[in-house]
Scaffold this motif. Structure first.
Motif, PDB file in Angstrom:
ATOM      1  N   SER A  87      79.582  87.305  40.047  1.00  0.00           N
ATOM      2  CA  SER A  87      80.411  86.566  39.102  1.00  0.00           C
ATOM      3  C   SER A  87      81.022  87.484  38.044  1.00  0.00           C
ATOM      4  N   GLY A  88      81.277  88.745  38.412  1.00  0.00           N
ATOM      5  CA  GLY A  88      81.895  89.680  37.461  1.00  0.00           C
ATOM      6  C   GLY A  88      80.880  90.482  36.658  1.00  0.00           C
ATOM      7  N   THR A  89      79.597  90.173  36.780  1.00  0.00           N
ATOM      8  CA  THR A  89      78.565  90.942  36.057  1.00  0.00           C
ATOM      9  C   THR A  89      77.956  91.972  37.009  1.00  0.00           C
ATOM     10  N   GLU A  90      77.931  93.231  36.533  1.00  0.00           N
ATOM     11  CA  GLU A  90      77.322  94.310  37.339  1.00  0.00           C
ATOM     12  C   GLU A  90      75.810  94.294  37.138  1.00  0.00           C
ATOM     13  N   LEU A  91      75.067  94.078  38.206  1.00  0.00           N
ATOM     14  CA  LEU A  91      73.598  94.093  38.105  1.00  0.00           C
ATOM     15  C   LEU A  91      73.084  95.356  38.786  1.00  0.00           C
ATOM     16  N   PRO A  92      72.191  96.109  38.128  1.00  0.00           N
ATOM     17  CA  PRO A  92      71.604  97.277  38.808  1.00  0.00           C
ATOM     18  C   PRO A  92      70.557  96.819  39.817  1.00  0.00           C
ATOM     19  N   ALA A  93      70.093  97.713  40.678  1.00  0.00           N
ATOM     20  CA  ALA A  93      68.950  97.382  41.548  1.00  0.00           C
ATOM     21  C   ALA A  93      67.751  97.078  40.654  1.00  0.00           C
ATOM     22  N   GLY A  94      66.934  96.111  41.068  1.00  0.00           N
ATOM     23  CA  GLY A  94      65.726  95.791  40.300  1.00  0.00           C
ATOM     24  C   GLY A  94      65.960  94.791  39.180  1.00  0.00           C
ATOM     25  N   ALA A  95      67.145  94.149  39.145  1.00  0.00           N
ATOM     26  CA  ALA A  95      67.420  93.175  38.072  1.00  0.00           C
ATOM     27  C   ALA A  95      66.863  91.804  38.461  1.00  0.00           C
ATOM     28  N   ASP A  96      66.202  91.154  37.506  1.00  0.00           N
ATOM     29  CA  ASP A  96      65.679  89.799  37.723  1.00  0.00           C
ATOM     30  C   ASP A  96      66.762  88.766  37.472  1.00  0.00           C
ATOM     31  N   VAL A  97      66.963  87.848  38.420  1.00  0.00           N
ATOM     32  CA  VAL A  97      67.866  86.717  38.163  1.00  0.00           C
ATOM     33  C   VAL A  97      67.064  85.428  38.319  1.00  0.00           C
ATOM     34  N   PHE A  98      67.396  84.451  37.485  1.00  0.00           N
ATOM     35  CA  PHE A  98      66.767  83.137  37.592  1.00  0.00           C
ATOM     36  C   PHE A  98      67.825  82.222  38.211  1.00  0.00           C
ATOM     37  N   VAL A  99      67.561  81.797  39.452  1.00  0.00           N
ATOM     38  CA  VAL A  99      68.535  81.019  40.218  1.00  0.00           C
ATOM     39  C   VAL A  99      68.265  79.548  39.941  1.00  0.00           C
ATOM     40  N   SER A 100      69.154  78.901  39.200  1.00  0.00           N
ATOM     41  CA  SER A 100      68.836  77.547  38.755  1.00  0.00           C
ATOM     42  C   SER A 100      69.495  76.465  39.612  1.00  0.00           C
ATOM     43  N   PHE A 101      68.652  75.847  40.444  1.00  0.00           N
ATOM     44  CA  PHE A 101      69.124  74.705  41.258  1.00  0.00           C
ATOM     45  C   PHE A 101      69.535  73.568  40.326  1.00  0.00           C
ATOM     46  N   GLY A 102      68.750  73.386  39.254  1.00  0.00           N
ATOM     47  CA  GLY A 102      69.012  72.300  38.303  1.00  0.00           C
ATOM     48  C   GLY A 102      70.351  72.464  37.610  1.00  0.00           C
ATOM     49  N   ALA A 103      70.720  73.721  37.290  1.00  0.00           N
ATOM     50  CA  ALA A 103      72.008  73.974  36.623  1.00  0.00           C
ATOM     51  C   ALA A 103      73.153  73.764  37.603  1.00  0.00           C
ATOM     52  N   ALA A 104      73.005  74.256  38.833  1.00  0.00           N
ATOM     53  CA  ALA A 104      74.070  74.109  39.830  1.00  0.00           C
ATOM     54  C   ALA A 104      74.364  72.633  40.090  1.00  0.00           C
ATOM     55  N   ASN A 105      73.315  71.815  40.044  1.00  0.00           N
ATOM     56  CA  ASN A 105      73.481  70.379  40.320  1.00  0.00           C
ATOM     57  C   ASN A 105      74.273  69.656  39.239  1.00  0.00           C
ATOM     58  N   ARG A 106      74.457  70.296  38.080  1.00  0.00           N
ATOM     59  CA  ARG A 106      75.243  69.683  36.995  1.00  0.00           C
ATOM     60  C   ARG A 106      76.595  70.391  36.827  1.00  0.00           C
ATOM     61  N   ASP A 107      76.996  71.158  37.841  1.00  0.00           N
ATOM     62  CA  ASP A 107      78.260  71.906  37.746  1.00  0.00           C
ATOM     63  C   ASP A 107      79.422  70.969  38.093  1.00  0.00           C
ATOM     64  N   ALA A 108      80.364  70.814  37.152  1.00  0.00           N
ATOM     65  CA  ALA A 108      81.508  69.909  37.373  1.00  0.00           C
ATOM     66  C   ALA A 108      82.384  70.387  38.526  1.00  0.00           C
ATOM     67  N   ALA A 109      82.295  71.675  38.865  1.00  0.00           N
ATOM     68  CA  ALA A 109      83.093  72.179  39.987  1.00  0.00           C
ATOM     69  C   ALA A 109      82.549  71.650  41.324  1.00  0.00           C
ATOM     70  N   ALA A 110      81.314  71.155  41.320  1.00  0.00           N
ATOM     71  CA  ALA A 110      80.703  70.673  42.568  1.00  0.00           C
ATOM     72  C   ALA A 110      80.446  69.167  42.560  1.00  0.00           C
ATOM     73  N   HIS A 111      80.309  68.572  41.360  1.00  0.00           N
ATOM     74  CA  HIS A 111      79.966  67.146  41.270  1.00  0.00           C
ATOM     75  C   HIS A 111      80.810  66.486  40.179  1.00  0.00           C
ATOM     76  N   ALA A 112      81.500  65.399  40.519  1.00  0.00           N
ATOM     77  CA  ALA A 112      82.263  64.674  39.496  1.00  0.00           C
ATOM     78  C   ALA A 112      81.299  64.062  38.479  1.00  0.00           C
ATOM     79  N   ARG A 113      81.694  63.975  37.238  1.00  0.00           N
ATOM     80  CA  ARG A 113      80.873  63.383  36.152  1.00  0.00           C
ATOM     81  C   ARG A 113      79.409  63.862  36.291  1.00  0.00           C
ATOM     82  N   PRO A 114      79.181  65.176  36.256  1.00  0.00           N
ATOM     83  CA  PRO A 114      77.852  65.700  36.628  1.00  0.00           C
ATOM     84  C   PRO A 114      76.717  65.228  35.728  1.00  0.00           C
TER      85      PRO A 114
END
Ligand code: HEM
Length: 405
Positions: free
Chosen positions: A307-334
């Motif tokens: 998404s435009g952010t450079e991550l080095p090897a060994g970077a921790d990401v928190f993958v949020s299913f809960g956040a994606a489920n409220r994304d207006a780009a994927a769900h109307a009136r999220p």
């Protein structure tokens, strides 16, 4: 993580949605101190991470927020060391560990256990239906999923409470800042659960049965009845603990939040009571709107641009299913809870190589719960004098849910 950061993390987990919204609105990824990770909050970004397991390893998927105290670690040392299990493994090892679970939780196996789920849902509701009020989490939501996964794995029903207790204490030990003596008590419950499951592993080796415990033992040690080595016992226990935890804690949470949101929207509860065919759609909407597992971690294996952010090897990401489920780009009136919406592609059960193997079993249980409650207790409502507090951890669940009718 220090105490102050842990307290802030707990607060964030109690109401993560404003944090997610800010992250989705910001260009690139946001680094969140409380999570000690980059937050992946947009639907498209979550899908990208889950679709690239070679660049985003699951090795840290379950990294604890809290390191248990030396006294609790000493108790844990008397149990079974953690071995790689399906959630935290990658590549060929992951495929090998996942295979018996996919078979053991196939649609046909779920269909075979559905009558038991319906029978237990009815019996548990029957225990409180005549009382006029109930605390649903302890009377029901923390009981049904343990009984069901216990049945699938092949546990004696008498052993289920110890396994549920061990799972809950494990979760608290690694995600909550408990006082010392509670940590020690939690560690003792975890070790009791491990020894209990080791007994099952050895028994199934000697006397194989038609159950998932036997399948896992065969996967670890091959066919035959030769005694398991210590190493094989460790691997089997780790596999079983992970499966049991994944199987009941999440489903308990989703039962709680589904009932909570339906009762916070009484018109939708009434609609469901009148039109029970809507039960599956109601469960999907509850899973989308406030999912039980808010997110899991990944760690980058190489430099990656996300998404435009450079991550080095060994970077921790928190993958949020809960956040994606409220994304207006994927769900109307999220941010609206609406059981009449056409079910979309929510991410509550993940996607890709690590997608949930138990989603069919989970759906069957939450659906059975709603069928039972809508038909027997249509006047159900939240007890107005008891505010609902959510657990301060990644597993999303009401702490208590007081209901009346
Ligand atoms: C409402 C209930 C449930 C929710 C919200 C849920 C959610 C998830 C999610 C999001 C993942 C993906 C994790 C990742 O990508 O790292 C996952 C994986 C998994 N789930 Fe579930 N789950 C639920 C119920 C269950 C049940 C009932 C079982 C077992 C009977 C189960 C067993 C597993 C296992 C073993 C994995 C790991 C799969 C792998 O790593 O290949 N889950 N679950």
């Amino acid at each position: 993580m220090d105490r102050e950061l842990l307290d802030r993390l707990g607060e964030m987990h109690r109401d993560p949605y404003p944090h997610y919204e800010r992250a989705r609105q910001t260009d690139g990824l946001v680094r969140v101190d409380e999570l000690d990770a980059w937050l992946v909050a947009r639907d498209a970004d979550v899908r990208e991470v889950l679709g690239r397991p070679e660049a985003f390893s699951s090795a840290n998927a379950l990294k604890p927020d809290v390191l248990p105290s030396p006294a609790a670690l000493a108790v844990l040392a008397g149990g079974f060391p953690d071995r790689p299990h399906v959630v935290v493994s990658d590549g060929d090892l992951h495929r090998r560990l996942r295979e018996p679970l996919v078979r053991g939780l196939s649609p046909a196996r779920v269909a075979a256990v559905a009558p038991y789920i319906a029978e237990r849902a009815a019996a548990l509701v029957g225990e409180f239906a005549g009382q006029g009020s109930v605390e649903l989490m302890s009377a029901y939501a923390r009981r049904l999923p343990g009984e069901v996964i216990g049945r699938v794995v092949g546990l004696d029903p008498a052993d289920v409470p110890a396994v549920v207790e061990g799972g809950q204490r494990f979760l608290e030990l690694v995600f909550l800042p408990l006082p010392e003596e509670e940590q020690v008590a939690a560690a003792e419950a975890v070790v009791r659960m491990q020894h209990l499951l080791d007994g099952y592993a050895r028994d199934r080796r000697a006397r194989p049965r038609e159950d998932l415990c036997t399948d896992i033992v065969v996967d670890v040690a091959g066919e035959g009845t030769a005694e398991l080595t210590l190493d094989q016992r460790h691997e089997t226990v780790s596999h079983l603990v992970n499966l049991l935890l994944a199987g009941h804690l999440t489903t308990t949470g989703l039962i709680g939040t589904t009932v909570l949101h339906l009762l916070r929207h009484p018109a939708q509860w009434e609609l469901l009571c009148k039109e029970p065919d809507r039960v599956p759609a109601a469960v999907e909407e509850a899973a989308r709107y406030d999912t039980a597992l808010q997110g899991f971690r990944r760690v980058t294996t190489c430099p990656v641009n996300l998404s435009g952010t450079e991550l080095p090897a060994g970077a921790d990401v928190f993958v949020s299913f809960g956040a994606a489920n409220r994304d207006a780009a994927a769900h109307a009136r999220p941010d609206e809870f609406d059981i009449t919406r056409a079910p979309g592609r929510h991410l509550s059960f993940g996607v890709g190589a690590h997608a949930c193997v138990g989603k069919g079993l989970a759906r069957e249980q939450v659906q059975a719960t709603l069928r039972e409650l809508t038909s027997r207790l249509p006047s159900l409502r939240l007890a107005g004098d008891r505010p609902v507090t959510m657990l301060p951890m990644v597993l999303r669940s009401p702490q208590e849910l007081h209901l009346t009718w």
